[in-house]
Scaffold this active site. Sequence first.
Site, PDB file in Angstrom:
ATOM      1  N   HIS A 119       0.862  -1.197   0.000  1.00 40.12           N
ATOM      2  CA  HIS A 119       0.000   0.000   0.000  1.00 40.12           C
ATOM      3  C   HIS A 119       0.894   1.243   0.000  1.00 40.12           C
ATOM      4  O   HIS A 119       1.968   1.250   0.606  1.00 40.12           O
ATOM      5  CB  HIS A 119      -0.909  -0.012   1.232  1.00 40.12           C
ATOM      6  CG  HIS A 119      -1.946   1.060   1.175  1.00 40.12           C
ATOM      7  ND1 HIS A 119      -1.671   2.364   1.519  1.00 40.12           N
ATOM      8  CD2 HIS A 119      -3.240   1.043   0.773  1.00 40.12           C
ATOM      9  CE1 HIS A 119      -2.767   3.101   1.343  1.00 40.12           C
ATOM     10  NE2 HIS A 119      -3.733   2.312   0.890  1.00 40.12           N
ATOM     11  N   GLU A 165      -4.223   1.873  -7.035  1.00 36.71           N
ATOM     12  CA  GLU A 165      -4.606   2.877  -6.055  1.00 36.71           C
ATOM     13  C   GLU A 165      -3.757   4.120  -6.286  1.00 36.71           C
ATOM     14  O   GLU A 165      -2.635   4.216  -5.753  1.00 36.71           O
ATOM     15  CB  GLU A 165      -4.359   2.349  -4.637  1.00 36.71           C
ATOM     16  CG  GLU A 165      -5.129   1.082  -4.333  1.00 36.71           C
ATOM     17  CD  GLU A 165      -5.605   1.064  -2.893  1.00 36.71           C
ATOM     18  OE1 GLU A 165      -6.763   0.703  -2.687  1.00 36.71           O
ATOM     19  OE2 GLU A 165      -4.832   1.449  -1.995  1.00 36.71           O
TER      20      GLU A 165
END
Length: 258
Positions: free
Chosen positions: A96, A168
């Site tokens: 992430h 993302e």
Amino acid sequence: MKKIWIGTSWKMNKDAASAASWAAAVEQAVERSDGRVQPFVIPPFPYLSQMAQTINAEAIQLGAQNMCWQDSGAFTGEVSPLMLKDCGVSIVEIGHSERRAMFGETDNTVNLKVLAALKHGLTPLVCVGDTADEKKWSVSVESVVRQVKIALFDVPFDKVTDVILAYEPVWAIGEGGTPATKEEAETVHRAIRDALVECYGQETADSVVLLYGGSVNLTNASELLDQVNIDGVFVGRTAWDAEGYVELLSIANSKLEH
Ligand code: PGA
């Protein structure tokens, strides 16, 4: 038809009581869901065992937010793939952008973690994304494809479809993020798919699950899910509240009615 994946990471939020009430509220909605919608939830480490005991793993998959690539040893503060499996985890989030930006995660460690997860039968959920500068310089696709190729380095051909990729954009995530438009998201998703075709062939590439994450909300989820190369959404803030998550599930379910 592929499943539609609807997942959330709680990041560093909630406590034991709010985790329990989220699970109770979501469980009923999940039971009513079409089996072609695949829910998953990624709580902080301390609540994994609790969640594994309360949620039905057949219906909602449980994930962890990070992991070490080593099985055991002198790695203070780390959590191994074997420990995650012990806690009932099936998915592990890797790379992430918050971990890349704040905790030293690199493309290389992402790759080591992907290989370790696959070795232990965990599903790696690899997050890739372009920064605001990369977007401004028009190198979003180059940046994201590079991250994908390094993350998948040395992954055996027959294991690639066990990996989930989440696009993302760093500029889209969190408070102050601007959600990608459906066109922006689909452009990068298509580029990822094309890169997978180049590396593994059409059939394998088509089977890899590609999720979009970054300021997904109850207004934009539907049009994002309509994109050809978007197989689901990976959601933060909107899904922390059980009602928001349940609503996302019903948006996904409505796609299957037609
Ligand atoms: P957000 O978080 O939905 O709150 O923008 C997304 C993510 O970081 O995966």
